[in-house]
Every structure is written in C-alpha cells, then in structure tokens.
Design a protein around this motif. Sequence first.
Motif, mmCIF file in Angstrom:
data_model
loop_
_atom_site.group_PDB
_atom_site.id
_atom_site.type_symbol
_atom_site.label_atom_id
_atom_site.label_comp_id
_atom_site.label_asym_id
_atom_site.label_seq_id
_atom_site.Cartn_x
_atom_site.Cartn_y
_atom_site.Cartn_z
ATOM 1 N N PRO A 1 28.204 -47.286 81.298
ATOM 2 C CA PRO A 1 27.737 -47.221 82.686
ATOM 3 C C PRO A 1 26.567 -46.252 82.839
ATOM 4 C CG PRO A 1 30.113 -47.152 82.632
ATOM 5 C CD PRO A 1 29.651 -47.048 81.208
ATOM 6 N N GLY A 2 25.517 -46.734 83.467
ATOM 7 C CA GLY A 2 24.358 -45.894 83.714
ATOM 8 C C GLY A 2 23.473 -45.649 82.513
ATOM 9 N N LYS A 3 23.778 -46.300 81.403
ATOM 10 C CA LYS A 3 22.986 -46.101 80.184
ATOM 11 C C LYS A 3 22.378 -47.416 79.716
ATOM 12 C CE LYS A 3 25.461 -42.072 78.426
ATOM 13 N NZ LYS A 3 26.106 -41.456 77.243
ATOM 14 N N GLN A 4 21.356 -47.286 78.892
ATOM 15 C CA GLN A 4 20.737 -48.478 78.335
ATOM 16 C C GLN A 4 21.621 -49.077 77.241
ATOM 17 O OE1 GLN A 4 16.778 -47.307 77.049
ATOM 18 N NE2 GLN A 4 15.909 -47.970 78.995
ATOM 19 N N ARG A 5 21.452 -50.357 77.060
ATOM 20 C CA ARG A 5 22.150 -51.027 75.968
ATOM 21 C C ARG A 5 21.632 -50.492 74.639
ATOM 22 N NH1 ARG A 5 21.191 -57.001 76.538
ATOM 23 N NH2 ARG A 5 19.193 -56.487 75.560
ATOM 24 N N GLU A 6 22.536 -50.296 73.705
ATOM 25 C CA GLU A 6 22.135 -49.789 72.399
ATOM 26 C C GLU A 6 22.744 -50.631 71.289
ATOM 27 O OE1 GLU A 6 23.552 -45.940 71.208
ATOM 28 O OE2 GLU A 6 25.475 -46.162 72.221
ATOM 29 N N LEU A 7 22.011 -50.723 70.203
ATOM 30 C CA LEU A 7 22.501 -51.425 69.033
ATOM 31 C C LEU A 7 23.529 -50.558 68.336
ATOM 32 C CD1 LEU A 7 20.387 -53.389 66.479
ATOM 33 C CD2 LEU A 7 22.048 -51.712 65.664
ATOM 34 N N VAL A 8 24.633 -51.173 67.972
ATOM 35 C CA VAL A 8 25.702 -50.456 67.289
ATOM 36 C C VAL A 8 25.704 -50.782 65.807
ATOM 37 C CG1 VAL A 8 28.204 -50.153 67.132
ATOM 38 C CG2 VAL A 8 27.120 -50.424 69.381
ATOM 39 N N ALA A 9 25.685 -52.073 65.507
ATOM 40 C CA ALA A 9 25.727 -52.503 64.104
ATOM 41 C C ALA A 9 25.196 -53.922 64.014
ATOM 42 C CB ALA A 9 27.153 -52.448 63.560
ATOM 43 N N ARG A 10 24.673 -54.281 62.858
ATOM 44 C CA ARG A 10 24.229 -55.650 62.655
ATOM 45 C C ARG A 10 24.510 -56.058 61.224
ATOM 46 N NH1 ARG A 10 17.834 -54.514 63.566
ATOM 47 N NH2 ARG A 10 17.515 -53.119 61.803
ATOM 48 N N LEU A 11 24.587 -57.355 61.050
ATOM 49 C CA LEU A 11 24.904 -57.919 59.732
ATOM 50 C C LEU A 11 23.990 -59.105 59.501
ATOM 51 C CD1 LEU A 11 26.981 -57.568 57.397
ATOM 52 C CD2 LEU A 11 28.328 -59.355 58.515
ATOM 53 N N THR A 12 23.250 -59.065 58.407
ATOM 54 C CA THR A 12 22.341 -60.157 58.100
ATOM 55 C C THR A 12 23.111 -61.332 57.488
ATOM 56 O OG1 THR A 12 21.885 -59.318 55.890
ATOM 57 C CG2 THR A 12 20.487 -58.503 57.675
ATOM 58 N N PRO A 13 22.494 -62.496 57.414
ATOM 59 C CA PRO A 13 23.186 -63.638 56.811
ATOM 60 C C PRO A 13 23.587 -63.399 55.356
ATOM 61 C CG PRO A 13 21.350 -64.402 58.124
ATOM 62 C CD PRO A 13 21.248 -62.894 58.076
ATOM 63 N N ASP A 14 22.828 -62.578 54.656
ATOM 64 C CA ASP A 14 23.204 -62.313 53.266
ATOM 65 C C ASP A 14 24.183 -61.162 53.135
ATOM 66 O OD1 ASP A 14 20.150 -60.550 52.202
ATOM 67 O OD2 ASP A 14 21.578 -60.195 53.820
ATOM 68 N N GLY A 15 24.673 -60.669 54.289
ATOM 69 C CA GLY A 15 25.755 -59.700 54.251
ATOM 70 C C GLY A 15 25.370 -58.245 54.253
ATOM 71 N N ALA A 16 24.105 -57.933 54.538
ATOM 72 C CA ALA A 16 23.665 -56.541 54.544
ATOM 73 C C ALA A 16 23.936 -55.920 55.914
ATOM 74 C CB ALA A 16 22.177 -56.464 54.221
ATOM 75 N N PRO A 17 24.743 -54.851 55.951
ATOM 76 C CA PRO A 17 25.043 -54.208 57.229
ATOM 77 C C PRO A 17 24.058 -53.084 57.553
ATOM 78 C CG PRO A 17 26.435 -53.269 55.542
ATOM 79 C CD PRO A 17 25.550 -54.269 54.866
ATOM 80 N N ASN A 18 23.979 -52.781 58.823
ATOM 81 C CA ASN A 18 23.149 -51.683 59.286
ATOM 82 C C ASN A 18 23.821 -51.083 60.509
ATOM 83 O OD1 ASN A 18 20.585 -50.740 61.120
ATOM 84 N ND2 ASN A 18 20.245 -50.455 58.936
ATOM 85 N N TYR A 19 23.814 -49.751 60.613
ATOM 86 C CA TYR A 19 24.548 -49.084 61.686
ATOM 87 C C TYR A 19 23.684 -48.075 62.426
ATOM 88 C CZ TYR A 19 28.527 -50.888 59.031
ATOM 89 O OH TYR A 19 29.409 -51.710 58.372
ATOM 90 N N ALA A 20 24.003 -47.900 63.689
ATOM 91 C CA ALA A 20 23.410 -46.797 64.427
ATOM 92 C C ALA A 20 23.936 -45.488 63.848
ATOM 93 C CB ALA A 20 23.782 -46.902 65.901
ATOM 94 N N GLY A 21 23.115 -44.470 63.914
ATOM 95 C CA GLY A 21 23.519 -43.191 63.353
ATOM 96 C C GLY A 21 24.790 -42.635 63.976
#
Length: 111
Positions: free
Chosen positions: A41-61
Amino acid sequence: QVQLVESGGGLVQPGGSLRLSCAASGSIFDIYTVVWYRQAPGKQRELVARLTPDGAPNYAGSVKGRFTISRDNAKNTIYLQMNSLRPEDTAVYYCSSSKYWGQGTQVTVSS
C-alpha cells in the motif's frame, strides 16, 4: 488467451514461510520469462524474482537468500517459496509472463 492464477497468500508471523503458486492455463513458462512482483500500500510495484525459460533465476536484493522461484513444467505452475518472512514483505504479490498478469494474492506478515 492465457490466464494466470495466483494462490497461497495469507497471514503469517514474522520468521514464517509461505509458498505462492502461479498456475497458467497454457504452456508459456517454457517460452517466456515469468516474474513475481509485489506492491505494498502506498508503494510502487517492485520486482521480486524472475525465472527465464532456461531456468535462470534472478532476485531482488531484499529477498535474496530468503525467497526461491521455481517451475513445474508438467503443471504449468511457478512457485515462490518465501522463508524468513518480514513485516516489510507484506504486499499483494502478482505473477506475470509475456503480456499476461494474475489477479494477485495478499501476503501479510504480522504478529
């Protein structure tokens, strides 16, 4: 048209765990990157985690080492395992892939 449906949110105490699910009506996760976002609430949307089709994950700090994104191709489902939850993790969590978005699931971390 693909539908994404999130589930698994709820109320949990600090230090607890939840596992969110994002189920797709079609096989898109092996084609497109999938992203978990959150918006408090009251904050911008932020990326938490993503996963590419080849299975590589990436995370917010802010979640690295606590959250894990994974995929079950047979079930067309993406998971977000959230451990060591903190009050600041409270938000509506959304999954998105290609142009598609889910409806969101509420996560509340509170004692």
